[in-house]
Design an enzyme around this catalytic site. Structure first.
Site, mmCIF file in Angstrom:
data_model
loop_
_atom_site.group_PDB
_atom_site.id
_atom_site.type_symbol
_atom_site.label_atom_id
_atom_site.label_comp_id
_atom_site.label_asym_id
_atom_site.label_seq_id
_atom_site.Cartn_x
_atom_site.Cartn_y
_atom_site.Cartn_z
ATOM 1 N N GLU A 22 -30.233 5.165 -35.655
ATOM 2 C CA GLU A 22 -30.991 5.642 -36.964
ATOM 3 C C GLU A 22 -29.771 5.426 -37.978
ATOM 4 O O GLU A 22 -28.854 6.435 -38.109
ATOM 5 C CB GLU A 22 -31.387 6.970 -36.823
ATOM 6 C CG GLU A 22 -32.662 7.273 -35.871
ATOM 7 C CD GLU A 22 -33.328 8.552 -36.436
ATOM 8 O OE1 GLU A 22 -34.602 8.352 -36.518
ATOM 9 O OE2 GLU A 22 -32.708 9.536 -36.708
ATOM 10 N N HIS A 40 -29.485 14.475 -33.988
ATOM 11 C CA HIS A 40 -30.047 13.969 -35.390
ATOM 12 C C HIS A 40 -28.830 13.516 -36.434
ATOM 13 O O HIS A 40 -28.217 14.883 -36.374
ATOM 14 C CB HIS A 40 -31.170 14.442 -35.746
ATOM 15 C CG HIS A 40 -32.227 13.719 -36.866
ATOM 16 N ND1 HIS A 40 -31.546 13.630 -38.290
ATOM 17 C CD2 HIS A 40 -33.095 12.808 -36.605
ATOM 18 C CE1 HIS A 40 -32.354 12.834 -38.649
ATOM 19 N NE2 HIS A 40 -33.177 12.536 -38.024
ATOM 20 N N LYS A 96 -39.207 17.425 -38.702
ATOM 21 C CA LYS A 96 -38.232 18.037 -39.469
ATOM 22 C C LYS A 96 -38.646 19.388 -39.827
ATOM 23 O O LYS A 96 -39.446 20.044 -39.250
ATOM 24 C CB LYS A 96 -37.693 17.042 -40.510
ATOM 25 C CG LYS A 96 -37.320 15.828 -40.144
ATOM 26 C CD LYS A 96 -36.697 15.080 -41.113
ATOM 27 C CE LYS A 96 -36.410 13.275 -40.674
ATOM 28 N NZ LYS A 96 -35.504 12.797 -41.510
ATOM 29 N N SER A 147 -37.049 5.108 -42.460
ATOM 30 C CA SER A 147 -37.992 4.374 -43.095
ATOM 31 C C SER A 147 -39.235 3.460 -42.464
ATOM 32 O O SER A 147 -39.415 2.373 -42.882
ATOM 33 C CB SER A 147 -37.513 3.760 -44.278
ATOM 34 O OG SER A 147 -36.709 4.653 -44.952
ATOM 35 N N GLU A 166 -28.933 14.519 -39.515
ATOM 36 C CA GLU A 166 -29.106 15.683 -40.239
ATOM 37 C C GLU A 166 -28.512 16.780 -39.579
ATOM 38 O O GLU A 166 -27.918 17.569 -40.350
ATOM 39 C CB GLU A 166 -30.549 15.908 -40.670
ATOM 40 C CG GLU A 166 -31.205 15.034 -41.698
ATOM 41 C CD GLU A 166 -32.713 14.582 -41.712
ATOM 42 O OE1 GLU A 166 -33.244 15.259 -40.889
ATOM 43 O OE2 GLU A 166 -32.932 13.586 -42.017
ATOM 44 N N GLY A 168 -35.185 8.152 -44.651
ATOM 45 C CA GLY A 168 -35.756 9.171 -45.870
ATOM 46 C C GLY A 168 -35.207 8.293 -47.349
ATOM 47 O O GLY A 168 -35.477 8.973 -48.271
ATOM 48 N N ASN A 171 -41.230 12.811 -36.022
ATOM 49 C CA ASN A 171 -40.284 14.005 -36.146
ATOM 50 C C ASN A 171 -40.450 14.650 -37.499
ATOM 51 O O ASN A 171 -40.315 14.036 -38.583
ATOM 52 C CB ASN A 171 -38.643 13.494 -36.320
ATOM 53 C CG ASN A 171 -37.769 14.426 -36.968
ATOM 54 O OD1 ASN A 171 -38.002 15.558 -36.653
ATOM 55 N ND2 ASN A 171 -36.542 14.131 -37.024
#
Ligand code: PGA
Length: 252
Positions: free
Chosen positions: A169, A97, A13, A215, A99, A175, A11
């Site tokens: 996730e 996701h 992003k 990660s 985010e 991240g 991904n």
């Protein structure tokens, strides 16, 4: 050992211009040429989708969007529809996701509509679920995941579920460099599979691919992939360099 084919998805992003995406793909394809026992998926930003589909045609790499709207068309400035994606040759779409949920207020009700739309357009949804640090500390992980699954998959049939992808996730691992231990990832993904069996369909739960994301790096992927219920990885940061992502795809 399950007979579910592993999926390694990258991904990107909001990284990479079109030119950067093109150089990446030229470098990446030869590095994964011949890989046939892993499904490889790249999720570029919208502006590079057409180029990446074009360059990967006939290869072993699938291309996924990072989001889409649930309506067919309309006055939704800045949005992209399912048919705009399939018309380009896109096969997959990441939905929900963390985010998107956190910064763009996506909720489970909208997600359920997106999943139904994606499936009816023949796009394979990659549904992301995951708990925050606070949820885990407070012992609310299972409750949170169960809620996301039940609401997000509200209108999905057993057959459709079997062909879908779920990505677990944990928000605290995205991240942050703080990867979930293989044991935590395995136990939580096992919980997701059991929940899908109990709430939806046991056969579909045995078939659905469930990825771990957060990660994932070349030095921890093999250990994660050795767990029974982990069927692949959704990778952010470590998918941005073609050589690193190729290493992840060649984890065996
Ligand atoms: P990360 O991102 O690998 O950079 O932690 C994972 C993701 O957001 O899918």
């Amino acid at each position: 050992m399950s007979d579910r084919t592993p999926i390694i998805a990258g991904n990107w992003k909001m990284y990479k211009t079109s030119s950067e995406a093109k150089s990446y793909v030229s470098e990446f394809l030869p590095l994964v040429d011949g890989v046939s026992d892993v499904e490889i998926v790249i999720c570029p930003p919208y502006t590079s989708l057409a180029d990446v589909v074009h360059m990967t045609q006939g290869s072993n790499v699938l291309v996924s969007a990072q989001n889409m709207h649930y309506e067919d068309e309309g006055a939704f400035t800045g949005e992209i529809s399912a048919s705009m994606l399939t018309d380009l040759g896109i096969t997959d779409v990441v939905l929900g996701h963390s985010e998107r949920r956190e910064y763009f207020c996506e909720n489970d009700v909208d997600l359920a509509k997106k999943i139904t739309k994606a499936l009816s357009a023949n796009l394979r949804p990659i549904l992301c679920v995951g708990e925050s640090d606070e949820d885990r500390e407070a012992g609310r992980t299972e409750e949170k995941l169960k809620g996301q699954l039940i609401k997000g998959l509200a209108d999905v049939s057993a057959d459709q579920l079997a062909g879908m992808v779920v990505a677990y996730e944990p928000i605290w691992a995205i991240g942050t460099g703080k990867t979930a231990t293989p044991q935590i990832a395995q136990d939580t993904i096992r919980f997701i599979r059991e929940t899908l069996a109990a709430e939806f369909d046991a056969g579909a739960a045995a078939q659905v691919r469930i990825l771990y994301g957060g990660s994932v790096k070349p030095d921890n992927i093999a250990e994660l992939m050795s767990e029974d219920d982990i069927d692949g990885a959704l990778v952010g940061g470590a998918s941005l360099k073609a050589s690193d992502f190729a290493q992840l795809v060649n984890y065996k």
